[in-house]
Design an enzyme around this catalytic site. Sequence first.
Site, PDB file in Angstrom:
ATOM      1  N   TYR A   1     -27.806   9.558   3.756  1.00 45.83           N
ATOM      2  CA  TYR A   1     -28.087   8.388   4.604  1.00 45.83           C
ATOM      3  C   TYR A   1     -27.241   8.461   5.866  1.00 45.83           C
ATOM      4  O   TYR A   1     -26.197   9.102   5.895  1.00 45.83           O
ATOM      5  CB  TYR A   1     -27.852   7.074   3.843  1.00 45.83           C
ATOM      6  CG  TYR A   1     -26.493   6.919   3.206  1.00 45.83           C
ATOM      7  CD1 TYR A   1     -25.400   6.460   3.924  1.00 45.83           C
ATOM      8  CD2 TYR A   1     -26.304   7.229   1.854  1.00 45.83           C
ATOM      9  CE1 TYR A   1     -24.153   6.292   3.326  1.00 45.83           C
ATOM     10  CE2 TYR A   1     -25.059   7.072   1.255  1.00 45.83           C
ATOM     11  CZ  TYR A   1     -23.989   6.612   1.988  1.00 45.83           C
ATOM     12  OH  TYR A   1     -22.762   6.457   1.402  1.00 45.83           O
TER      13      TYR A   1
ATOM     14  N   ASP B   1     -11.778  -1.226  -8.495  1.00 44.79           N
ATOM     15  CA  ASP B   1     -11.768  -0.084  -9.414  1.00 44.79           C
ATOM     16  C   ASP B   1     -10.661  -0.178 -10.455  1.00 44.79           C
ATOM     17  O   ASP B   1     -10.760   0.439 -11.521  1.00 44.79           O
ATOM     18  CB  ASP B   1     -11.595   1.233  -8.632  1.00 44.79           C
ATOM     19  CG  ASP B   1     -12.911   1.744  -8.057  1.00 44.79           C
ATOM     20  OD1 ASP B   1     -13.927   1.028  -8.154  1.00 44.79           O
ATOM     21  OD2 ASP B   1     -12.916   2.877  -7.513  1.00 44.79           O
TER      22      ASP B   1
ATOM     23  N   GLU C   1       0.858  -1.191   0.000  1.00 42.28           N
ATOM     24  CA  GLU C   1       0.000   0.000   0.000  1.00 42.28           C
ATOM     25  C   GLU C   1       0.894   1.242   0.000  1.00 42.28           C
ATOM     26  O   GLU C   1       1.805   1.357   0.811  1.00 42.28           O
ATOM     27  CB  GLU C   1      -0.908  -0.012   1.242  1.00 42.28           C
ATOM     28  CG  GLU C   1      -1.600   1.290   1.564  1.00 42.28           C
ATOM     29  CD  GLU C   1      -2.440   1.869   0.416  1.00 42.28           C
ATOM     30  OE1 GLU C   1      -3.233   1.129  -0.184  1.00 42.28           O
ATOM     31  OE2 GLU C   1      -2.262   3.081   0.116  1.00 42.28           O
TER      32      GLU C   1
ATOM     33  N   ARG D   1     -16.848   4.706   6.177  1.00 45.06           N
ATOM     34  CA  ARG D   1     -15.789   3.974   5.469  1.00 45.06           C
ATOM     35  C   ARG D   1     -14.631   3.528   6.361  1.00 45.06           C
ATOM     36  O   ARG D   1     -14.168   2.390   6.255  1.00 45.06           O
ATOM     37  CB  ARG D   1     -15.222   4.824   4.322  1.00 45.06           C
ATOM     38  CG  ARG D   1     -16.096   4.820   3.107  1.00 45.06           C
ATOM     39  CD  ARG D   1     -15.582   5.792   2.063  1.00 45.06           C
ATOM     40  NE  ARG D   1     -16.452   5.773   0.928  1.00 45.06           N
ATOM     41  CZ  ARG D   1     -16.217   5.114  -0.205  1.00 45.06           C
ATOM     42  NH1 ARG D   1     -15.105   4.454  -0.367  1.00 45.06           N
ATOM     43  NH2 ARG D   1     -17.086   5.133  -1.180  1.00 45.06           N
TER      44      ARG D   1
HETATM   45  C1  LIG Z   1     -18.523   9.716  -4.171  1.00 45.76           C
HETATM   46  C2  LIG Z   1     -18.476   8.219  -4.192  1.00 45.76           C
HETATM   47  C3  LIG Z   1     -19.428   7.469  -3.510  1.00 45.76           C
HETATM   48  C4  LIG Z   1     -19.386   6.063  -3.531  1.00 45.76           C
HETATM   49  N1  LIG Z   1     -20.338   5.343  -2.868  1.00 45.76           N
HETATM   50  C5  LIG Z   1     -20.293   3.980  -2.902  1.00 45.76           C
HETATM   51  C6  LIG Z   1     -21.269   3.204  -2.203  1.00 45.76           C
HETATM   52  O1  LIG Z   1     -22.154   3.735  -1.527  1.00 45.76           O
HETATM   53  N2  LIG Z   1     -21.195   1.827  -2.276  1.00 45.76           N
HETATM   54  C7  LIG Z   1     -20.199   1.199  -2.990  1.00 45.76           C
HETATM   55  O2  LIG Z   1     -20.165  -0.053  -3.013  1.00 45.76           O
HETATM   56  N3  LIG Z   1     -19.260   1.923  -3.658  1.00 45.76           N
HETATM   57  C8  LIG Z   1     -19.280   3.283  -3.631  1.00 45.76           C
HETATM   58  N4  LIG Z   1     -18.328   4.015  -4.287  1.00 45.76           N
HETATM   59  C9  LIG Z   1     -17.262   3.301  -5.008  1.00 45.76           C
HETATM   60  C10 LIG Z   1     -16.148   2.836  -4.074  1.00 45.76           C
HETATM   61  O3  LIG Z   1     -15.678   3.893  -3.272  1.00 45.76           O
HETATM   62  C11 LIG Z   1     -14.987   2.278  -4.871  1.00 45.76           C
HETATM   63  O4  LIG Z   1     -15.462   1.468  -5.909  1.00 45.76           O
HETATM   64  C12 LIG Z   1     -14.082   1.446  -3.983  1.00 45.76           C
HETATM   65  O5  LIG Z   1     -13.549   2.229  -2.958  1.00 45.76           O
HETATM   66  C13 LIG Z   1     -12.961   0.809  -4.819  1.00 45.76           C
HETATM   67  O6  LIG Z   1     -12.085   0.104  -3.969  1.00 45.76           O
HETATM   68  P1  LIG Z   1     -10.682  -0.380  -4.524  1.00 45.76           P
HETATM   69  O7  LIG Z   1     -10.027  -1.059  -3.375  1.00 45.76           O
HETATM   70  O8  LIG Z   1     -10.861  -1.120  -5.792  1.00 45.76           O
HETATM   71  O9  LIG Z   1      -9.895   0.945  -4.906  1.00 45.76           O
HETATM   72  P2  LIG Z   1      -9.425   2.149  -3.981  1.00 45.76           P
HETATM   73  O10 LIG Z   1     -10.372   2.407  -2.885  1.00 45.76           O
HETATM   74  O11 LIG Z   1      -9.106   3.275  -4.897  1.00 45.76           O
HETATM   75  O12 LIG Z   1      -8.085   1.606  -3.306  1.00 45.76           O
HETATM   76  C14 LIG Z   1      -6.884   1.524  -4.014  1.00 45.76           C
HETATM   77  C15 LIG Z   1      -5.740   1.467  -3.011  1.00 45.76           C
HETATM   78  O13 LIG Z   1      -4.531   1.309  -3.737  1.00 45.76           O
HETATM   79  C16 LIG Z   1      -3.576   2.215  -3.253  1.00 45.76           C
HETATM   80  N5  LIG Z   1      -2.666   2.497  -4.384  1.00 45.76           N
HETATM   81  C17 LIG Z   1      -2.940   3.209  -5.494  1.00 45.76           C
HETATM   82  N6  LIG Z   1      -1.874   3.251  -6.290  1.00 45.76           N
HETATM   83  C18 LIG Z   1      -0.904   2.530  -5.677  1.00 45.76           C
HETATM   84  C19 LIG Z   1       0.442   2.213  -6.016  1.00 45.76           C
HETATM   85  N7  LIG Z   1       1.015   2.655  -7.149  1.00 45.76           N
HETATM   86  N8  LIG Z   1       1.165   1.464  -5.151  1.00 45.76           N
HETATM   87  C20 LIG Z   1       0.592   0.996  -3.988  1.00 45.76           C
HETATM   88  N9  LIG Z   1      -0.663   1.285  -3.613  1.00 45.76           N
HETATM   89  C21 LIG Z   1      -1.413   2.040  -4.460  1.00 45.76           C
HETATM   90  C22 LIG Z   1      -4.363   3.425  -2.795  1.00 45.76           C
HETATM   91  O14 LIG Z   1      -3.646   4.197  -1.850  1.00 45.76           O
HETATM   92  C23 LIG Z   1      -5.596   2.749  -2.196  1.00 45.76           C
HETATM   93  O15 LIG Z   1      -5.412   2.439  -0.842  1.00 45.76           O
HETATM   94  C24 LIG Z   1     -18.364   5.415  -4.276  1.00 45.76           C
HETATM   95  C25 LIG Z   1     -17.398   6.168  -4.964  1.00 45.76           C
HETATM   96  C26 LIG Z   1     -17.455   7.554  -4.924  1.00 45.76           C
HETATM   97  C27 LIG Z   1     -16.419   8.339  -5.694  1.00 45.76           C
END
Ligand SMILES: Cc1cc2nc3c(=O)[nH]c(=O)nc-3n(C[C@H](O)[C@H](O)[C@H](O)COP(=O)(O)OP(=O)(O)OC[C@H]3O[C@@H](n4cnc5c(N)ncnc54)[C@H](O)[C@@H]3O)c2cc1C
Length: 379
Positions: free
Chosen positions: A204, A284, A30, A104
């Site tokens: 909410y 994502d 991370e 969160r």
């Molecule tokens: C406004 C908003 C509201 C939302 N509401 C909801 C909801 O109600 N319900 C829901 O299910 N989803 C919701 N989402 C979507 C949700 O937040 C994301 O889909 C989710 O957080 C994705 O998780 P992830 O772990 O794939 O990516 P991320 O949360 O982006 O995590 C990626 C991680 O990788 C790390 N990282 C990045 N690059 C590197 C690198 N080069 N080297 C090492 N580490 C790195 C980052 O620091 C981070 O910790 C919402 C999104 C937004 C923008």
Amino acid sequence: MRVLVTGGGIGGLATAVALRQAGADVHVVEKAKAFGEVGAGVQLGPNATGVLRRLGLGDELDEVGFAPEHLYLLRWQDGAHLAEFELANRMLAEYGSPYYTLYRPDLIDILSSALPDEVTSFGVPVTGVHPDKPAITLADGRTLDADLVVGADGTHSIVRGATVGDAPARFSGMCGYRAMMPIEPGEDLNVQLWLGPDRHVVAYPVGRGPNWINMLCVVPEPDWHEESWTAPGTAEDLRAHFDGWSSKLTGLLDRVTEPVYRWALYDREPLTHWSTATTTLLGDAAHPMLPFLAQGAAQSIEDAAALASVLDDDLPAMLKAYEDKRRVHTARVQRMSWDNNVVYHLADGAEQRKRDADLAAGDGFHPYRMTWLYGSNPF
Ligand SMILES: Cc1cc2nc3c(=O)[nH]c(=O)nc-3n(C[C@H](O)[C@H](O)[C@H](O)COP(=O)(O)OP(=O)(O)OC[C@H]3O[C@@H](n4cnc5c(N)ncnc54)[C@H](O)[C@@H]3O)c2cc1C
């Protein structure tokens, strides 16, 4: 199998928990100095809470999750009920797991507490993926190798760019303002979604208690392009976007104090493949979507369960099985989230009246009928 997970967000942590339970030796890298999530809310449908319960995190989740009784869809101008859906009882009855709203950081705590400390390295970004072997390079010059590299590094994924190639980000023209405010006596503790021309608001409760109202206010801001949880906006700008909206909504907005944050909302077209011989993507990094179905985090949790459920020494077969389980499904969620950018934001007129009539008749985006989404079983 030794697995390197890049990124310790909701998706990466859920993956580490699920893969360890399936018997893999997992390491998470991370870039931040500690686990963290912005102080905002997240809704988790039964498709995601069901996975977390199967991972043995149900008790912890019940402690921090709040189960709102209803989802109300409301007309922008007067707050008239367009439709209402039972969440707490009905979602549990239909899909066997609760619909929760959460703070969160509480969700990150639950996931990270399920991992021993030594599983994670902090504070060094991944800079690339080795071209010839399952290994990642770090900003401090080190190379870490494994049998499998999982890119869970979010929408700007380095792993995606270095493996299957990047898909250009697609700007929705919309920006999400987010704000949180302490809950007051007599507060409405349901999920409320106001739909209006060009914009919408969802509010909410979150936090243990619950103790906060979390708001996401989506407005057109075609000239604002920054994707960040921490870019500041002003409460005054936010309120100006909702002049003339229902008094219940403007009353909530009047309580918003700074800091207010805004986020330019992008997604990407679904990718045609996620994996190479020794790498894959998740959350994502694989399928960034607009937050108009509240499913991005939920899908990353499902991905984690799917990947762990097909863990196998035959890596090509394993990665194919993982993609087969997830790629078409998540593309459907991405598309529906994108479509809601139109459906939620119809101007008053014939199309809007048809949408509202459909909602009142129990059609449209009806949570009890979305079995493909809320009843999905990624295991
Ligand atoms: C406004 C908003 C509201 C939302 N509401 C909801 C909801 O109600 N319900 C829901 O299910 N989803 C919701 N989402 C979507 C949700 O937040 C994301 O889909 C989710 O957080 C994705 O998780 P992830 O772990 O794939 O990516 P991320 O949360 O982006 O995590 C990626 C991680 O990788 C790390 N990282 C990045 N690059 C590197 C690198 N080069 N080297 C090492 N580490 C790195 C980052 O620091 C981070 O910790 C919402 C999104 C937004 C923008």
